[in-house]
Design a protein around this motif. Structure first.
Motif, mmCIF file in Angstrom:
data_model
loop_
_atom_site.group_PDB
_atom_site.id
_atom_site.type_symbol
_atom_site.label_atom_id
_atom_site.label_comp_id
_atom_site.label_asym_id
_atom_site.label_seq_id
_atom_site.Cartn_x
_atom_site.Cartn_y
_atom_site.Cartn_z
ATOM 1 N N HIS A 1 -35.046 -33.812 -21.617
ATOM 2 C CA HIS A 1 -34.167 -34.817 -20.781
ATOM 3 C C HIS A 1 -32.733 -34.872 -21.556
ATOM 4 N N ASP A 2 -31.858 -35.479 -21.003
ATOM 5 C CA ASP A 2 -30.517 -35.679 -21.893
ATOM 6 C C ASP A 2 -30.613 -36.839 -22.471
ATOM 7 N N GLY B 1 -36.234 -32.861 -17.125
ATOM 8 C CA GLY B 1 -35.195 -31.874 -16.512
ATOM 9 C C GLY B 1 -35.996 -30.540 -15.982
ATOM 10 N N ARG C 1 -25.318 -31.312 -13.859
ATOM 11 C CA ARG C 1 -25.985 -32.014 -14.973
ATOM 12 C C ARG C 1 -27.190 -32.413 -14.266
ATOM 13 N N HIS D 1 -31.987 -30.568 -18.071
ATOM 14 C CA HIS D 1 -32.175 -31.566 -18.910
ATOM 15 C C HIS D 1 -32.040 -32.879 -18.095
ATOM 16 N N GLY D 2 -31.915 -32.894 -16.818
ATOM 17 C CA GLY D 2 -31.731 -34.000 -15.919
ATOM 18 C C GLY D 2 -33.034 -34.632 -15.392
ATOM 19 N N GLN E 1 -24.188 -42.376 -20.323
ATOM 20 C CA GLN E 1 -24.912 -41.524 -19.900
ATOM 21 C C GLN E 1 -25.555 -41.702 -18.539
#
Length: 292
Positions: free
Chosen positions: A120-121, A144, A183, A188-189, A287
């Motif tokens: 994940h971001d 993600g 994204r 990584h979402g 973010q």
């Protein structure tokens, strides 16, 4: 010993999950303000006095916005990684901060909590499983891609909160700009309905009784759409959509018998059902305000 689970809210406007046995409870993430958290728990007949600790998955505002006030008011230990603490710019009492390591067990009474890294971001994102004797429940959101860790722990669960954030067609045809769409689905979402469904159908243990679909996008998903998808292959597993606007029922996971989980929905009287749940505003975040 039983596990009692409920989602107090699930979505980019705030995430908070309650898991407990008869004696002790924990919260996973606190993305609602203190007053709203207390209000939703009270409607379910729950009390913060039973909560022994808070576990934080990552630093995005929809997972931590209520944390400083709740931790301070109830003097609750907060299990959080150093990267998450720093990334969230959190001010917590030093004596309340606890760190944890991936794959190591943390004991809160008879509750056993295990964290594992996810994609994940965020700085140091983790998901959790919570066990009490033979019963295990997972909290798997903000992921993600279904990595090996997720597959491993999902296979252990008798019930789970599982992210189903977006429908691919709705995202493609929606109003989001290209960079944001990329994204969200870029690894990584968030998990799509399709990714979550494939994980469920390929890795679901035979004793999984409940799946609570979580963190649905307001703009890129539909509760009816995702329910229809999962119910096709649900078998004896009950599928529930965790709301973006209010708490779910309490699901009471009692025991394992003959390889299957006996589950009852705990129905507690409420005194203010006529009062609509407060719509928690989406918090601006450098973010995470992008993921609606």
């Amino acid at each position: 010993m039983a596990l009692h689970i409920t989602s107090l809210n699930s979505g980019s406007n705030g995430n908070c999950y309650y898991l407990a046995n008869e004696e002790d409870a924990i919260l996973v993430d606190v993305g609602l303000n203190c007053r709203e958290t207390e209000k939703r728990m009270a409607r379910l007949g729950l009390s913060m006095n039973k909560v022994r600790a808070i576990f934080i998955s990552h630093e995005h505002s929809d997972h931590i916005s209520g944390l400083p006030v709740i931790a301070r008011k109830y003097q609750l230990p907060v299990y959080i990684t150093p990267g998450t603490l720093s990334g969230g710019r959190l001010t917590l009492q030093e004596e309340l901060v606890r760190t944890f390591n991936a794959h190591e067990c943390i004991h809160i009474g008879e509750l056993v909590i295990t964290a594992f890294p996810k994609l994940h971001d965020a700085s140091e994102p983790h998901s959790f499983i919570v066990s009490c004797r033979e019963v295990t429940v997972g909290v798997f959101t903000d992921i993600g891609f279904p990595c090996e860790n997720l597959v491993k722990y999902f296979k252990k669960c008798h019930a789970a909160f599982l992210e189903a954030n977006y429908d691919e067609q709705m995202l493609d045809n929606g109003r989001y700009p290209y960079f944001l769409k990329k994204r969200i689905r870029g690894g990584h979402g968030h998990l799509s309905n399709k990714q979550a469904f494939e994980l469920f159908t390929s890795c679901k243990p035979p004793y999984m009784s409940h799946l609570l679909l979580s963190h649905l996008s307001r703009d890129n998903n539909s509760p009816d759409l995702v329910l229809e998808l999962f119910k096709r292959r649900a078998g004896e597993t009950e599928i529930v959509v965790a709301s973006r606007d209010r708490e779910t029922k309490i699901y009471y996971i009692e025991s394992v018998e003959s390889g299957k989980l006996k589950v009852e929905v705990e129905r507690k009287p409420t005194t203010d059902l006529a009062i609509p749940a407060m719509n928690v505003p989406v918090l601006e975040h450098v973010q995470y305000s992008l993921f609606q």
